[in-house]
Every structure is written in C-alpha cells, then in structure tokens.
Design a protein around this motif. Structure first.
Motif, PDB file in Angstrom:
ATOM      1  N   GLY B   4       0.800  -1.222   0.000  1.00  0.00           N
ATOM      2  CA  GLY B   4       0.000   0.000   0.000  1.00  0.00           C
ATOM      3  C   GLY B   4       0.829   1.267   0.000  1.00  0.00           C
ATOM      4  N   LEU B   5       0.163   2.336   0.286  1.00  0.00           N
ATOM      5  CA  LEU B   5       0.751   3.674   0.189  1.00  0.00           C
ATOM      6  C   LEU B   5       1.860   3.870   1.229  1.00  0.00           C
ATOM      7  CD1 LEU B   5       0.503   6.511  -1.123  1.00  0.00           C
ATOM      8  CD2 LEU B   5      -1.191   7.051   0.628  1.00  0.00           C
ATOM      9  N   ILE B   6       3.045   4.187   0.732  1.00  0.00           N
ATOM     10  CA  ILE B   6       4.167   4.532   1.619  1.00  0.00           C
ATOM     11  C   ILE B   6       4.631   5.916   1.201  1.00  0.00           C
ATOM     12  CG2 ILE B   6       6.522   3.970   2.334  1.00  0.00           C
ATOM     13  CD1 ILE B   6       5.907   1.054   2.060  1.00  0.00           C
ATOM     14  N   LEU B   7       4.528   6.849   2.112  1.00  0.00           N
ATOM     15  CA  LEU B   7       4.734   8.250   1.749  1.00  0.00           C
ATOM     16  C   LEU B   7       5.135   9.020   2.997  1.00  0.00           C
ATOM     17  CD1 LEU B   7       4.155  10.221  -0.667  1.00  0.00           C
ATOM     18  CD2 LEU B   7       1.842  10.450   0.221  1.00  0.00           C
ATOM     19  N   TRP B   8       6.068   9.955   2.840  1.00  0.00           N
ATOM     20  CA  TRP B   8       6.387  10.835   3.970  1.00  0.00           C
ATOM     21  C   TRP B   8       5.312  11.910   4.059  1.00  0.00           C
ATOM     22  CZ3 TRP B   8       9.313  10.613   8.089  1.00  0.00           C
ATOM     23  CH2 TRP B   8       9.453  11.769   8.862  1.00  0.00           C
ATOM     24  N   ALA B 194     -11.694  -1.520   0.864  1.00  0.00           N
ATOM     25  CA  ALA B 194     -11.988  -0.222   1.499  1.00  0.00           C
ATOM     26  C   ALA B 194     -10.790   0.279   2.307  1.00  0.00           C
ATOM     27  CB  ALA B 194     -13.218  -0.349   2.396  1.00  0.00           C
ATOM     28  N   VAL B 195     -10.139  -0.637   2.990  1.00  0.00           N
ATOM     29  CA  VAL B 195      -8.944  -0.252   3.777  1.00  0.00           C
ATOM     30  C   VAL B 195      -7.875   0.317   2.861  1.00  0.00           C
ATOM     31  CG1 VAL B 195      -7.019  -1.162   5.135  1.00  0.00           C
ATOM     32  CG2 VAL B 195      -9.335  -1.887   5.653  1.00  0.00           C
ATOM     33  N   ARG B 196      -7.641  -0.360   1.765  1.00  0.00           N
ATOM     34  CA  ARG B 196      -6.573   0.074   0.854  1.00  0.00           C
ATOM     35  C   ARG B 196      -6.939   1.357   0.115  1.00  0.00           C
ATOM     36  NH1 ARG B 196      -2.566  -3.603   0.498  1.00  0.00           N
ATOM     37  NH2 ARG B 196      -2.975  -5.649   1.409  1.00  0.00           N
ATOM     38  N   LEU B 197      -8.210   1.482  -0.237  1.00  0.00           N
ATOM     39  CA  LEU B 197      -8.626   2.726  -0.900  1.00  0.00           C
ATOM     40  C   LEU B 197      -8.462   3.929   0.035  1.00  0.00           C
ATOM     41  CD1 LEU B 197     -11.832   1.608  -2.872  1.00  0.00           C
ATOM     42  CD2 LEU B 197      -9.621   2.290  -3.826  1.00  0.00           C
ATOM     43  N   GLU B 201      -1.192   1.310   4.444  1.00  0.00           N
ATOM     44  CA  GLU B 201       0.107   0.798   3.998  1.00  0.00           C
ATOM     45  C   GLU B 201       0.042  -0.730   3.833  1.00  0.00           C
ATOM     46  OE1 GLU B 201       3.337   2.405   6.414  1.00  0.00           O
ATOM     47  OE2 GLU B 201       3.946   0.329   6.720  1.00  0.00           O
ATOM     48  N   GLU B 202      -0.736  -1.375   4.679  1.00  0.00           N
ATOM     49  CA  GLU B 202      -0.903  -2.825   4.578  1.00  0.00           C
ATOM     50  C   GLU B 202      -2.163  -3.242   5.310  1.00  0.00           C
ATOM     51  OE1 GLU B 202      -1.035  -5.474   2.947  1.00  0.00           O
ATOM     52  OE2 GLU B 202       1.093  -5.257   2.509  1.00  0.00           O
ATOM     53  N   CYS B 203      -2.639  -4.416   4.968  1.00  0.00           N
ATOM     54  CA  CYS B 203      -3.874  -4.917   5.574  1.00  0.00           C
ATOM     55  C   CYS B 203      -3.835  -6.440   5.562  1.00  0.00           C
ATOM     56  CB  CYS B 203      -5.055  -4.409   4.745  1.00  0.00           C
ATOM     57  SG  CYS B 203      -6.626  -5.119   5.189  1.00  0.00           S
ATOM     58  N   TYR B 204      -4.029  -7.058   6.721  1.00  0.00           N
ATOM     59  CA  TYR B 204      -4.176  -8.510   6.795  1.00  0.00           C
ATOM     60  C   TYR B 204      -5.594  -8.786   7.301  1.00  0.00           C
ATOM     61  CZ  TYR B 204       1.003  -8.521   7.203  1.00  0.00           C
ATOM     62  OH  TYR B 204       2.350  -8.343   7.030  1.00  0.00           O
ATOM     63  N   VAL B 205      -6.251  -9.741   6.678  1.00  0.00           N
ATOM     64  CA  VAL B 205      -7.610 -10.083   7.109  1.00  0.00           C
ATOM     65  C   VAL B 205      -7.642 -11.553   7.510  1.00  0.00           C
ATOM     66  CG1 VAL B 205     -10.044 -10.067   6.481  1.00  0.00           C
ATOM     67  CG2 VAL B 205      -8.490  -8.460   5.391  1.00  0.00           C
ATOM     68  N   ALA B 206      -8.262 -11.852   8.632  1.00  0.00           N
ATOM     69  CA  ALA B 206      -8.456 -13.245   9.054  1.00  0.00           C
ATOM     70  C   ALA B 206      -9.884 -13.385   9.569  1.00  0.00           C
ATOM     71  CB  ALA B 206      -7.450 -13.628  10.135  1.00  0.00           C
ATOM     72  N   VAL B 207     -10.371 -14.614   9.529  1.00  0.00           N
ATOM     73  CA  VAL B 207     -11.782 -14.853   9.849  1.00  0.00           C
ATOM     74  C   VAL B 207     -11.919 -16.056  10.776  1.00  0.00           C
ATOM     75  CG1 VAL B 207     -14.058 -15.325   8.856  1.00  0.00           C
ATOM     76  CG2 VAL B 207     -12.402 -14.015   7.547  1.00  0.00           C
ATOM     77  N   ALA B 208     -12.772 -15.920  11.771  1.00  0.00           N
ATOM     78  CA  ALA B 208     -13.257 -17.093  12.508  1.00  0.00           C
ATOM     79  C   ALA B 208     -14.655 -17.335  11.937  1.00  0.00           C
ATOM     80  CB  ALA B 208     -13.314 -16.815  14.005  1.00  0.00           C
ATOM     81  N   LEU B 233      -9.156  -7.566  11.456  1.00  0.00           N
ATOM     82  CA  LEU B 233      -8.547  -6.665  10.475  1.00  0.00           C
ATOM     83  C   LEU B 233      -7.294  -6.070  11.117  1.00  0.00           C
ATOM     84  CD1 LEU B 233      -9.317  -5.651   7.666  1.00  0.00           C
ATOM     85  CD2 LEU B 233     -10.703  -3.891   8.731  1.00  0.00           C
ATOM     86  N   SER B 234      -6.152  -6.353  10.509  1.00  0.00           N
ATOM     87  CA  SER B 234      -4.882  -5.792  10.996  1.00  0.00           C
ATOM     88  C   SER B 234      -4.451  -4.776   9.950  1.00  0.00           C
ATOM     89  CB  SER B 234      -3.821  -6.882  11.131  1.00  0.00           C
ATOM     90  OG  SER B 234      -4.321  -7.961  11.892  1.00  0.00           O
ATOM     91  N   VAL B 235      -4.360  -3.528  10.355  1.00  0.00           N
ATOM     92  CA  VAL B 235      -4.144  -2.443   9.385  1.00  0.00           C
ATOM     93  C   VAL B 235      -2.913  -1.637   9.777  1.00  0.00           C
ATOM     94  CG1 VAL B 235      -5.130  -0.376   8.337  1.00  0.00           C
ATOM     95  CG2 VAL B 235      -6.631  -2.251   8.990  1.00  0.00           C
ATOM     96  N   ALA B 236      -2.066  -1.377   8.769  1.00  0.00           N
ATOM     97  CA  ALA B 236      -0.935  -0.464   8.976  1.00  0.00           C
ATOM     98  C   ALA B 236      -1.206   0.811   8.200  1.00  0.00           C
ATOM     99  CB  ALA B 236       0.360  -1.095   8.484  1.00  0.00           C
ATOM    100  N   TYR B 237      -0.981   1.932   8.848  1.00  0.00           N
ATOM    101  CA  TYR B 237      -1.102   3.224   8.176  1.00  0.00           C
ATOM    102  C   TYR B 237       0.052   4.090   8.660  1.00  0.00           C
ATOM    103  CZ  TYR B 237      -2.773   7.764   6.705  1.00  0.00           C
ATOM    104  OH  TYR B 237      -2.871   9.003   6.123  1.00  0.00           O
ATOM    105  N   ASN B 238       0.847   4.552   7.726  1.00  0.00           N
ATOM    106  CA  ASN B 238       1.989   5.412   8.060  1.00  0.00           C
ATOM    107  C   ASN B 238       2.822   4.838   9.208  1.00  0.00           C
ATOM    108  OD1 ASN B 238       3.787   7.497   7.836  1.00  0.00           O
ATOM    109  ND2 ASN B 238       2.351   9.129   8.364  1.00  0.00           N
TER     110      ASN B 238
END
Lengths: 370, 351
Positions: B4-8, B194-197, B201-208, B233-238
C-alpha cells in the motif's frame, strides 16, 4: 498434498546427505525454507521448522496468533508456540544428541542459533535446500501453472482498473481485493507511474494517473505458496512514437532471452541475449546495475529466488526450473519500462506460463476514475 | 511485502517528531555506556526502525545504526536506485548501500572508535549480518532490547494520533462487508478494498468463520460463514499498526445486540490504559469473560502479545490492542480494540 510431496523429497535429500535433522528458518519475507518443510505461509513473527529423517516436522512459532492459524491451516504439522523461539529450538537441537544436523538459510538464521553452531554442532543446509527450491517436481510445476493463470487474470483486472484520475494505490486496492477473493495468499507488486523522470518501481506513492503516463507493474501472485510473475507496461492514452519504438526494443529483448532458455545454458547466456538487443540500439549503459537489478530470476516459494539472470551468474539452467525473463530497465527517452513472462524450463525449451499478449497496452484517455 | 501507500507525510509525522525520538534514544545510549545501537528491519520486523526513522521497507531488509551523535544511518543491500525512493519517503537518516550492510556498520563503528554496540533483539539478528560486522570490527555486542523498550514505551502525540486515524479507517472499512455473505471472502474482499482505498500501507484479514464451532482465525476466503462469525482486520497506516476484531451475525436480533456491544466498546476502549490489566474493560451485562490478551509494538515487532491472563506486562508500551473473547446469551463474541489513546492520554503525550 503438495506439502507431503515436498516433505518426501526433503527426507530423501536428508538421507542422501547423511543428515538426521534439519532446522529451517522463515518469516513472511524469506519464507521459502520454512514453507518447504512445514507448508505454512507465515505472516507475522518468525518461525523455525525442525525436521527429522523419520519424517517428523515440528513448526515452532513465536507469535500466538500465527500458532493458532497454523494449527488450523496445516494440522498435519505439529505446531508449538514458543515466545523464546531461539532458546526452545536450541534445546530441541541439543536433545537430538549425537546426530548430524544442518540449519539454514545461513544469512538469515538468527544469531542466537548461529552463534551456537559449534556447541550444537550443526552444519549449513543452504546449498541442499537451494537445490530443492530451484529444481521442482511435477506437482510443484502444476501449482506454478495455476498461479500463472491468476497472474494473467490479475493483470486484466489491473488494466481494466487503470483510469485517468485514479491514484496508484487505488489501482493496487482493486488487485489485492481480486486476489484475496481468488485465494491468493500474497502478491509481490511494485508500480511506477509517469514519464522519463521515473527510474524504477516501488510501492505506490499516491501518484495520480494522467494522459501520457506509462504505468509499469510487476504482479506476482502466490498460490499455495508458489509465486508467478508478469511484467507489463501500459500507456494512459494512445502510445506516442517513442513509446512504441521502445516497446519494440524491450519485446525483442524478451524474445531473445526466451529463445535461449533450455537445459544446459547458463543464467548468463539468457542475460547476455537480452542485453545484446539493448547494446545493438546503443542502450548498453542501461543494462548495468546503475539502472537495473536483474534481467530475470527464479520463481517458486520465494518471488525472487535463485538463479538471478545476470551476465556474471553462471548457474546452469535445468529442466524443472521456473523463471521469469524480464529485460526491465530505465529508458532515457520514456522512463522505466517493464516487460516479462514466466516460464518453466523443459527439455525442448521454455513453456511460457503467462498468456497475456506481449503488447504495449493502452487505456482510453477519456476513461476517468469513478 | 507492503503493497500500500508509503509516503512521507510531514503533517502526520514530522521530521521534528522523529528527531525528538532519535534524541531520546541517543541519550539512553550514552547513559548506558554504549557507543551505538543497531536495529534490524524487514517488513515483518519493521517496528523499531519505523519508530526511530519513520521508514518501513516494503521488501528486503536493512539496519539502522544510531550513534551517540548525528543522524542515524540506514544500511541496506538495496540498490542506490531504490535508495532514492528510501530517501524520498524517510528524510530522517543517511542511507548507505552495500551488498554486505553489516560491513558498513562495522566500518562506521570503527570510524568513531566504538567498543560497545547494543543490538535490539540480538539473538534474532540475522547471523550473516553479525558475521559481517565482526569481520570488520571485533566490537563487544550486547542485547539492548530492554533499553530500547524503555525509550520506545513512552507514547508521543504523533503516534497516538496515527493510532486513532488507523482505527477510524479500520472501523469505517468494516461497513463495506455484507453480513449476509455466504463465504468469508465475499465479506472480507470489499473490507480489504476499502482499507486500501483509504490509503493503508498494509492490511491482513483473518476470519473465525463460525464462532459456534471454533473461535480460531484463519486466512482462507473459501470458508462458509456460520450464523455468527468474527473478522480480524490488521491495518498499517503510516507505520502504525492497529487490529480490530468485530463479531457479526446474519440473524438480525443477534446483529443488533452485537452492534450495540461494538458501539459501547468503541466508546470506552480509547480511555482504557494499556497497562496489561483487564479490570476496567467493558463487558456487557451478563457476559462471561473467556479469554484476553494485550498486544503492543515491542522491539522490532509491530504488534506482539505483551500480557495475558498468565503473563503480566513487563515494560511500558506506547499503546495497546486489547483482544477479548466473551460469551453472551449463548453466543461467543470476539473483540479487539486499541487502548490507551484517548483524549486524556493524547493531552499528556502533547505535554
């Protein structure tokens, strides 16, 4: 199950090498060694697989969430969650007693283990595993063919999603969403958007697509652990004369590289065939390390595995290898350009896996982002 | 890798914010009698370098060497071409290239006459890198994980604001999922999109996929969803990681109850302390706690379990992710929320 087939081959290789045990490290970046033995696509934290020659595989993970997932996704492997991963596995190696053990990969093996190479008496397993990773079984090659289909479909999604006004990361969102729905575990993907100022590819920077831009990408979906790559370039709007001319050079270079592929040639032979096309056009400077990294590489349980296709790599190409040939590099007239196809090496030459047309794609400059 | 987006973004994490972190770390290095500190990074073990520089590698690995004085040095096997990209997204360190980055670390240490080098998570450092360092300079290596954890454990305003933003992003993304979906992938595909839009920066999805049968999480999109299911939902942003788990049901009465519990969790979670205790945690009336754990950025790990029912928190953390499972009216409910980033904590961090 492909994991069982790999394990059988691994045990045979251990027996041939006179080894009683193997210790293989992995993380989500460098997971090929671990996955070969344990068939787990690790995402967070780190793992070590311990394999004994009687066929027992135990997967040691330092992350509780990943341990939980491994217990469901690969139930045939015994999973142990160990917060003290190094201490736990050192203890296991110690208890193997008077056995011949090897561990790898050498560069990535954690220092806590590597520093005890002497007292735990283990050897380097790197060459043994590299050989298994490079030359694949028929079942592995079948898995790779399956991944190739998704590489082609993924590029079609990418092409259809490209539009004026769209941001680079929005394009990637479409691809990733498509891949997840298709069961793709991972995808190595970088992108470039723009003109002569673009000297390579990277993750998205928030660039907005505009008419005249070149949009380059490497798409590398991973299916059941196996990566296959496709490289293509598209133009936003009608390609200009320079873009068409340059495409011709890169296409000739790709075809020249592919034409050389067969068992017995070296990686250097393939690279030289690609680079000779550039040199014939006075572009020899642009095939050096200042402008490009490799002219292709191996594919498998790692998206950038050995052999690297370079003029100084003399690895002999063998039947059963899977490669991508990609003469990707910077062009001073139009910017960074990519073009490449994945293949399997067969006795009579390459079996080209990716079926997307080798053309300079364009999207209608009137197609605007929603 | 990071897709995903990596930006200063100076407005979200400024050079001054990062330099303040570097200065705090340099004071701790000097106080410990070390000549420098080494932190390893790849995209899995990114958190230490991200904190000290704002940089996250999308691929490959590298080292950051922090000496007692001067800007940190990012040592990498990546090419100079990629190095230009690195500088464009992280203007807070010097970038040095070599196929053997450990050797440059050794050379830089030799230049300042270093004798003692602290290494964050020394036993996890790739053995090849340590060999490279020692081949140039026989420096004394010591584990500096605790030293780093102590400095890193102090929250700063910029990081907590990013936690809040990332959590907002994740909460909004869940709205893209359709609870009537038959398969896990049908629900999670639109959520990940939606997370990426939103610029993650990254997104991992897991389901029970069926909480009535099993509350463990898997990544497959092919699992059929049960009456009640949970999505992680594990989300990285900046550079900041957040996890959220939400429990959903296709049965409208259960769904209404779950929505009410989720809203209440959102109200109380930010103000909860990230201190490894569960006592202040919100539990709906009649609910029975089944399990819990606290995750936090620790060392090189973006998120790591740092406390649970058996293990108490060993060192302060800048914020946490509290995960719980509880039973309510015969249903199992799983929930994760960031904790320790409410207005009260933000005010303290700003001061």
């Amino acid at each position: 199950m492909i994991g069982e087939i790999r394990k059988k081959r691994l045990i045979e290789a251990m027996v041939d090498a006179g080894l009683d045990g193997l210790v293989l490290y992995g993380n989500a970046w460098q997971n090929d060694y671990l996955r070969y033995a344990a068939d787990f696509g690790i995402l967070e934290g780190e793992g070590l697989a311990v394999v004994t020659r009687d066929g027992d595989v135990t997967l040691y993970l330092d992350d509780e969430l990943e341990g939980e997932r491994a217990s469901l996704e690969c139930p045939e492997v015994k999973t142990v969650v160990a917060r003290d991963l190094i201490g736990t596995v050192s203890g296991v190696i110690g208890r193997l007693g008077n056995s011949r053990i090897a561990a790898g990969p050498k560069r990535h093996l954690p220092y806590g283990l590597a520093a005890r190479r002497g007292d735990l008496r283990f050897e380097d397993a790197t060459a043994l595993i590299d050989r298994l990773l490079m030359v694949k079984t028929a079942d592995e090659l079948a898995a790779i063919r399956g991944a190739a289909r998704l590489a082609d479909e993924g590029y079609a999604v990418f092409r259809n999603a490209a539009a004026v006004g769209k941001k680079d990361y929005e394009l990637i969102a479409e691809i990733e969403s498509f891949f997840r729905n298709e069961g793709v575990d991972d995808n190595f993907m970088i992108i470039g958007v723009g003109g002569p100022e673009v000297r390579g590819m990277a993750p998205p920077l928030g660039k907005v697509l505009k008419p005249g831009d070149l949009v380059t990408t490497e798409l590398t979906p991973c299916v059941n652990g196996y990566y296959v790559q496709i490289c293509r370039t598209l133009v936003v709007g009608e390609p200009n004369e320079a873009q068409r001319k340059v495409f011709g050079i890169y296409n000739d270079a790709l075809e020249a590289g592919l034409a050389v592929v067969r068992p017995g040639v070296t990686a250097a032979d393939i690279a030289r065939a690609e680079n000779d096309i550039f040199r014939a056009h006075g572009l020899g400077d642009y095939v050096t390390s200042e402008y490009t990294r490799v002219r292709g590489h191996g594919l498998g349980l790692f998206p950038d595995t050995k052999p690297h296709i370079l003029e100084d790599v003399n690895t002999v190409i063998e039947e059963g290898m899977s490669l991508i040939v990609h003469p990707n590099t910077y062009n001073p007239e139009i910017g960074y350009f990519v073009h490449g196809d994945s293949l399997i090496v067969r006795t009579d030459g390459p079996e080209i896996l990716t079926k997307t047309a080798r053309q300079l794609f364009s999207v209608d400059a009137k197609r605007a982002a929603a | 890798m990071r897709h995903g987006l990596i930006l200063w973004r100076e407005d979200e994490l400024s050079s001054a914010d990062v330099k303040a972190r570097q200065a705090r770390l340099q004071r701790a290095i000097a106080a410990a009698g070390l000549d420098g500190l080494l932190i390893y990074t790849n995209h899995v073990r990114s958190a230490g370098v991200t904190w000290v520089s704002g940089f996250t590698p999308y691929w490959s690995d590298g080292l950051v060497l922090v000496l007692r004085e001067g800007a940190p040095i990012f040592l990498t096997a990546l090419s100079k071409r990629v190095g230009e990209w690195v500088k464009s997204v992280a203007p807070t360190f010097e970038v040095a290239h070599s196929p053997f980055p450990g050797k440059i670390a050794g050379e830089r240490l030799a230049m300042v006459g270093a004798k003692r080098l602290g290494v964050v998570e020394l036993d996890r450092m790739p053995g090849g890198v340590v060999d490279e360092i020692l081949s140039v300079l026989p420096v004394e290596l010591s584990d500096a994980t605790d030293l780093f954890a102590k400095v890193r454990g102090q929250a700063d305003h910029a990081e907590l604001k990013l936690v809040r933003h990332t959590d907002d992003l994740a909460r909004e993304a869940f709205k893209a999922g359709d609870v009537k979906s038959r398969y896990a992938g049908d629900f999670t595909g639109p959520v990940e999109r939606a997370v990426r839009l939103a610029g993650a920066e990254e997104c991992y999805v897991a389901v029970a996929p069926d909480l009535a049968k099993d509350r463990r999480f898997i990544r497959t999109g092919k699992a059929e969803l049960g009456r009640t299911f949970a999505v992680r939902l594990s989300v990285a942003y900046n550079g900041v990681w957040v996890r959220r788990i939400e429990t959903f049901s296709s049965v409208s009465e259960i769904a209404a109850r779950l929505a009410s519990v989720s809203a209440e969790l959102d109200r109380v979670a930010p103000t909860l302390p990230a201190d490894g205790s569960i006592s202040a945690f919100y539990l709906p009336e009649g609910a029975g706690l089944v399990d819990w754990h606290l995750e936090a950025p620790f060392g090189t790990r973006p998120l790591k379990v740092v406390a649970d029912a058996e293990t108490s928190l060993g060192a302060p953390v800048p914020y946490g992710i509290l995960t719980t499972a509880f039973s309510l009216d015969g249903e199992t409910i799983a929930a994760s929320r960031p904790v320790g980033f409410g207005d009260n904590v933000l005010r303290e961090a700003a001061e």
